[in-house]
Design a protein around this motif. Structure first.
Motif, PDB file in Angstrom:
ATOM      1  N   VAL A  23     -52.665 -18.318  93.920  1.00 26.25           N
ATOM      2  CA  VAL A  23     -53.650 -18.205  92.978  1.00 26.25           C
ATOM      3  C   VAL A  23     -53.250 -16.517  92.565  1.00 26.25           C
ATOM      4  N   ALA A  24     -53.469 -16.376  91.269  1.00 26.61           N
ATOM      5  CA  ALA A  24     -53.075 -15.128  90.812  1.00 26.61           C
ATOM      6  C   ALA A  24     -54.493 -14.312  90.583  1.00 26.61           C
ATOM      7  N   VAL A  25     -55.311 -15.092  89.686  1.00 30.28           N
ATOM      8  CA  VAL A  25     -56.474 -14.505  89.420  1.00 30.28           C
ATOM      9  C   VAL A  25     -57.674 -15.558  89.887  1.00 30.28           C
ATOM     10  N   ALA A  26     -58.584 -14.970  90.633  1.00 37.36           N
ATOM     11  CA  ALA A  26     -59.632 -15.948  90.933  1.00 37.36           C
ATOM     12  C   ALA A  26     -61.074 -15.498  90.162  1.00 37.36           C
ATOM     13  N   SER A  27     -61.949 -16.433  90.363  1.00 35.88           N
ATOM     14  CA  SER A  27     -63.245 -16.178  89.665  1.00 35.88           C
ATOM     15  C   SER A  27     -63.940 -15.322  90.668  1.00 35.88           C
ATOM     16  N   PRO A  28     -65.046 -14.288  89.935  1.00 37.02           N
ATOM     17  CA  PRO A  28     -65.612 -13.431  90.861  1.00 37.02           C
ATOM     18  C   PRO A  28     -66.905 -14.033  91.371  1.00 37.02           C
ATOM     19  N   PRO A  29     -67.494 -13.420  92.455  1.00 36.94           N
ATOM     20  CA  PRO A  29     -68.862 -14.200  92.700  1.00 36.94           C
ATOM     21  C   PRO A  29     -69.783 -13.769  91.735  1.00 36.94           C
ATOM     22  N   LYS A  30     -70.717 -14.692  91.634  1.00 36.45           N
ATOM     23  CA  LYS A  30     -72.209 -14.409  90.652  1.00 36.45           C
ATOM     24  C   LYS A  30     -73.212 -14.140  91.248  1.00 36.45           C
ATOM     25  N   GLU A  31     -74.200 -13.142  90.680  1.00 35.18           N
ATOM     26  CA  GLU A  31     -75.705 -12.971  91.404  1.00 35.18           C
ATOM     27  C   GLU A  31     -76.308 -14.105  91.034  1.00 35.18           C
ATOM     28  N   THR A  32     -76.939 -14.214  92.411  1.00 38.18           N
ATOM     29  CA  THR A  32     -78.129 -15.489  92.632  1.00 38.18           C
ATOM     30  C   THR A  32     -79.259 -15.064  92.822  1.00 38.18           C
ATOM     31  N   ARG A  33     -80.257 -15.814  92.559  1.00 32.94           N
ATOM     32  CA  ARG A  33     -81.634 -15.202  92.774  1.00 32.94           C
ATOM     33  C   ARG A  33     -82.671 -16.397  92.959  1.00 32.94           C
ATOM     34  N   GLU A  34     -83.767 -16.328  93.789  1.00 30.03           N
ATOM     35  CA  GLU A  34     -84.454 -17.375  94.202  1.00 30.03           C
ATOM     36  C   GLU A  34     -85.934 -17.295  93.341  1.00 30.03           C
ATOM     37  N   PHE A  35     -86.130 -18.414  92.886  1.00 26.91           N
ATOM     38  CA  PHE A  35     -87.626 -18.732  91.989  1.00 26.91           C
ATOM     39  C   PHE A  35     -88.164 -19.725  92.547  1.00 26.91           C
ATOM     40  N   ASP A  36     -89.312 -19.604  93.063  1.00 28.18           N
ATOM     41  CA  ASP A  36     -90.277 -20.562  93.451  1.00 28.18           C
ATOM     42  C   ASP A  36     -89.567 -21.312  94.641  1.00 28.18           C
ATOM     43  N   GLY A  37     -88.832 -20.803  95.426  1.00 24.95           N
ATOM     44  CA  GLY A  37     -88.159 -21.256  96.562  1.00 24.95           C
ATOM     45  C   GLY A  37     -86.896 -22.158  96.101  1.00 24.95           C
ATOM     46  N   ARG A  38     -86.466 -21.863  95.094  1.00 24.51           N
ATOM     47  CA  ARG A  38     -85.279 -22.542  94.615  1.00 24.51           C
ATOM     48  C   ARG A  38     -84.149 -21.593  94.098  1.00 24.51           C
ATOM     49  N   GLU A  39     -82.779 -21.585  94.646  1.00 31.51           N
ATOM     50  CA  GLU A  39     -81.782 -20.650  94.521  1.00 31.51           C
ATOM     51  C   GLU A  39     -81.149 -20.975  92.966  1.00 31.51           C
ATOM     52  N   TYR A  40     -80.937 -19.953  92.148  1.00 34.62           N
ATOM     53  CA  TYR A  40     -80.493 -20.075  90.757  1.00 34.62           C
ATOM     54  C   TYR A  40     -79.191 -19.131  90.738  1.00 34.62           C
TER      55      TYR A  40
END
Length: 252
Positions: free
Chosen positions: A145-162
């Motif tokens: 793999v020459a280029v991989a996707s970066p990690p994305k920000e996640t956040r919890e709303f009402d007990g569920r992750e987005y």
């Protein structure tokens, strides 16, 4: 405002090398075939295409640009049965960002609505959120793999992750509609609506090829208002009939 252009060639004349194109269609249904062919004839290169898929291996839809080596990057949801698409991706000739189909639709809609980003549960707990999806493979070391996707920000709303997804704004949106007026208001036909309204919304300049031009549309008929469409190309009878069948199924 009269937005009708004389032909597809003049409507795409200012698409420059390196442009980002949001292109409507799903498989070969509702694809702006005439506009895509005009881009091919026009000669623009190093294109970033945002579309559910990239045509077929027989030159249908975006496949004509892909086969000509004119696409640098694809943002989409489906490689599917286009063997040339898969070959270029695995050979490191093409950068591909694969994202969930619903996320693609919402990123386009958000871009057209002036929304910079949004949170969605789609992709949480996978490489979509955590990063590491292969965007481009090495052209010299097979499988690396020459280029991989970066990690994305996640956040919890009402007990569920987005996961946070950024909207897509393209230089041009290329779409096909069934009917239009001279102001660019569009009506789509059945399932051919698919990604077309969203692609037009996301483009800074929306270009629509249409099968029928009418003097007036009932406001309740309009699927996409003309504010999202800057150029209208009325198809000839031959161009209207240029609709490929992706898979012909017969019953015995």
């Amino acid at each position: 405002m009269d937005k009708v252009y004389p032909d597809a060639r003049s409507a795409v004349a200012d698409i420059a090398d390196g442009s980002t194109l949001a292109v409507g269609g799903f498989g070969l249904a509702g694809i702006p075939e005439t506009l895509i062919k005009a881009v091919h004839e026009q000669g623009a290169r190093d294109l970033h295409v945002v579309s559910n898929n990239c045509g077929d291996a027989h030159g249908g839809g975006l496949g004509i640009l892909l086969a000509a080596g004119r696409v640098r990057r694809v943002t989409g949801s489906y490689i599917g049965e286009n063997k040339e698409f898969a070959r270029q991706y695995l050979a490191g000739e093409l950068e591909v960002e694969l994202i969930p189909q619903g996320t693609l639709a919402e990123r386009l809609r958000a871009g057209g609505s002036g929304i910079p980003a949004f949170f969605t549960p789609a992709g949480v707990g996978t490489q979509v959120a955590e990063g590491g999806l292969p965007w481009r493979y090495s052209s010299t070391e097979p499988g690396a793999v020459a280029v991989a996707s970066p990690p994305k920000e996640t956040r919890e709303f009402d007990g569920r992750e987005y996961v946070l997804e950024h909207s897509i704004v393209a230089d041009f949106g290329l779409v096909r509609a069934h009917r239009a007026d001279r102001h660019g208001n569009l009506v789509f036909s059945k399932s051919a609506r698919n990604f077309n309204p969203l692609a037009a919304m996301a483009g800074r300049i929306g270009i629509a090829e249409v099968e029928e031009l009418v003097t007036e549309l009932d406001p309740d008929e309009v699927h996409l208002p003309g504010v999202f469409v800057q150029r209208v190309v009325v198809l000839t009878a031959e161009q209207r009939g240029d609709k490929r069948i992706e898979k012909r199924t017969v019953r015995i």
